[in-house]
Design a protein around this motif. Sequence first.
Motif, mmCIF file in Angstrom:
data_model
loop_
_atom_site.group_PDB
_atom_site.id
_atom_site.type_symbol
_atom_site.label_atom_id
_atom_site.label_comp_id
_atom_site.label_asym_id
_atom_site.label_seq_id
_atom_site.Cartn_x
_atom_site.Cartn_y
_atom_site.Cartn_z
ATOM 1 N N ASP A 257 0.809 -0.828 0.101
ATOM 2 C CA ASP A 257 -0.137 0.022 -0.046
ATOM 3 C C ASP A 257 1.038 1.342 -0.073
ATOM 4 N N GLU A 258 2.257 1.375 1.213
ATOM 5 C CA GLU A 258 2.786 1.997 0.553
ATOM 6 C C GLU A 258 3.331 2.692 -0.644
ATOM 7 N N LEU A 259 3.745 2.083 -1.402
ATOM 8 C CA LEU A 259 4.351 1.642 -2.642
ATOM 9 C C LEU A 259 3.308 1.185 -4.095
ATOM 10 N N PRO A 260 2.205 1.638 -4.050
ATOM 11 C CA PRO A 260 1.240 1.190 -5.115
ATOM 12 C C PRO A 260 1.823 0.811 -6.451
ATOM 13 N N ASN A 261 3.118 2.021 -6.888
ATOM 14 C CA ASN A 261 3.333 1.717 -8.600
ATOM 15 C C ASN A 261 4.732 0.744 -8.224
ATOM 16 N N VAL A 262 5.037 -0.046 -7.341
ATOM 17 C CA VAL A 262 6.272 -0.623 -7.578
ATOM 18 C C VAL A 262 5.875 -2.307 -7.683
ATOM 19 N N PRO A 263 6.709 -2.629 -8.771
ATOM 20 C CA PRO A 263 6.039 -4.245 -9.093
ATOM 21 C C PRO A 263 6.055 -5.611 -8.184
ATOM 22 N N THR A 264 4.970 -6.580 -8.031
ATOM 23 C CA THR A 264 5.875 -8.082 -7.450
ATOM 24 C C THR A 264 6.989 -8.772 -8.079
ATOM 25 N N VAL A 265 7.968 -9.110 -7.245
ATOM 26 C CA VAL A 265 8.698 -10.325 -8.396
ATOM 27 C C VAL A 265 8.197 -11.616 -8.744
ATOM 28 N N ARG A 266 6.401 -11.513 -7.999
ATOM 29 C CA ARG A 266 5.726 -12.826 -9.344
ATOM 30 C C ARG A 266 4.977 -11.692 -10.663
ATOM 31 N N GLU A 267 5.250 -11.184 -9.832
ATOM 32 C CA GLU A 267 4.625 -10.080 -11.595
ATOM 33 C C GLU A 267 5.478 -9.726 -12.789
ATOM 34 N N LEU A 268 6.916 -9.719 -12.222
ATOM 35 C CA LEU A 268 7.653 -9.951 -12.944
ATOM 36 C C LEU A 268 8.786 -11.154 -14.100
ATOM 37 N N GLY A 269 7.738 -11.921 -13.357
ATOM 38 C CA GLY A 269 7.216 -13.786 -13.456
ATOM 39 C C GLY A 269 8.916 -14.619 -12.866
#
Length: 323
Positions: free
Chosen positions: A230-242
Motif C-alpha cells: 500500500d505504501e508503494l503501489p506503483n512498485v511491481p512484485t517479483v511474481r508479476e515480473l516472473g
Amino acid sequence: MNRKTFISAAMATLLALGAGASLAQDYPAKPVRIMVGATAGGGTDILARMLADKFRVSMKQSFVVENRPGAANTLAADATAKAPADGYTLLVATNTGQAIAPHLLKLAYDPLKDLQPIGMVVVVPHLLLVGADEKARSAGELIAEIKANPSRYAYASSGIGSTQHIAGESLNLTAGTKAVHVPYKGSSAAHTDLIGGQVQFMLDTTSSAMGQVKAGALRALAVTTPKRLDELPNVPTVRELGMPSLEITTWYGLYTTAGTPRDVVDKLGAELQRTLKLPDVQERLRALGGQSEDLTLQQFTEFGRSEFERFGKLVKAANIKAQ
C-alpha cells in the motif's frame, strides 16, 4: 486394573493436570528475559522492546530485553536453547538465525529441536533497490545491464548469510547474472555506498529502506511479496515480473526453550496475538513496512521448518560459505 489401582491412576492424572493449570495461572511469577541476537536499536531489538513493554503491563511482571549480538543472531538462540524449560527465557528470532545460519555455522544446538516456537511476530518484505542515479528504471532493465556489463555490477547486503545476501544470490540464480556480493556491517553503511554508486543494487527490507525510498535517495524496482505494498503501489512484485523464487522476506518470531510446558507456551502465544492486534502496535508494524501473519502454533512451527529447508537449498545452490 482393580478399582483401587484405577482410582489411584485417576487421582495422579488429575493432580498432574491441576499442577499444569496452576503453572500457567501463576506464570509469570518472576522477571522474564527476552533474548535478542542483535545490537540495540535494530529491527529485532525494536520489536523485542515493544513486546516487553506490552507484556509488562498486561502480564504484570518485568520483561527484560537482553542483547547478545554476534554469530548471525545465534548467540541469543544458543542461550535460549540451553536455559531452563520454564518459559522465563524468550527469544525474538529472525530467519537469519533460525533458517540460514544453521546451514553455515556449526551450532551447539538444533534450532528445530531445542527451541519451542510460540508465534509469528511480523513479516517484513524486501525491496529491489538501486541508487537514484542508476540508469536502470525497472528490474528488467537492471538485469539486462548486469548481463551486458557483468564486471561493473555488485550488490550490497548487511552481511554474509543475511537474508539480503540470500536474496541477492537468488537473483543471480534466477536471472542468470553474476553480480558480485559486497557485505557490509548493517544496512546503513550499505545504503551510503548504494547512493554513492560504489555498489549498484541491493535487496533490503522495507523497515531499513523505506525512508530512503520515500526521500528519493533510493529507487525501488520490485517488492518480494505476492501483493503490492500500500505504501508503494506503483512498485511491481517479483511474481508479476516472473520471478516468484525471489519472494524472500525477513520474518521475526517469538520462541522459548524446548520442553517448556504447553500451557505456558499457549498462554504466551495468546498474549502475543492479543498484543499484535492492538491499534498502536499495528501502526508501528505498518511503519516498518511489516505485515502481520495470524498463524496458529502448528502453522508457525511448520512454516519455520519449511523455511529451514528452503534456505538450506538456497545456501547450497548458491555455494554460500561462512567466512
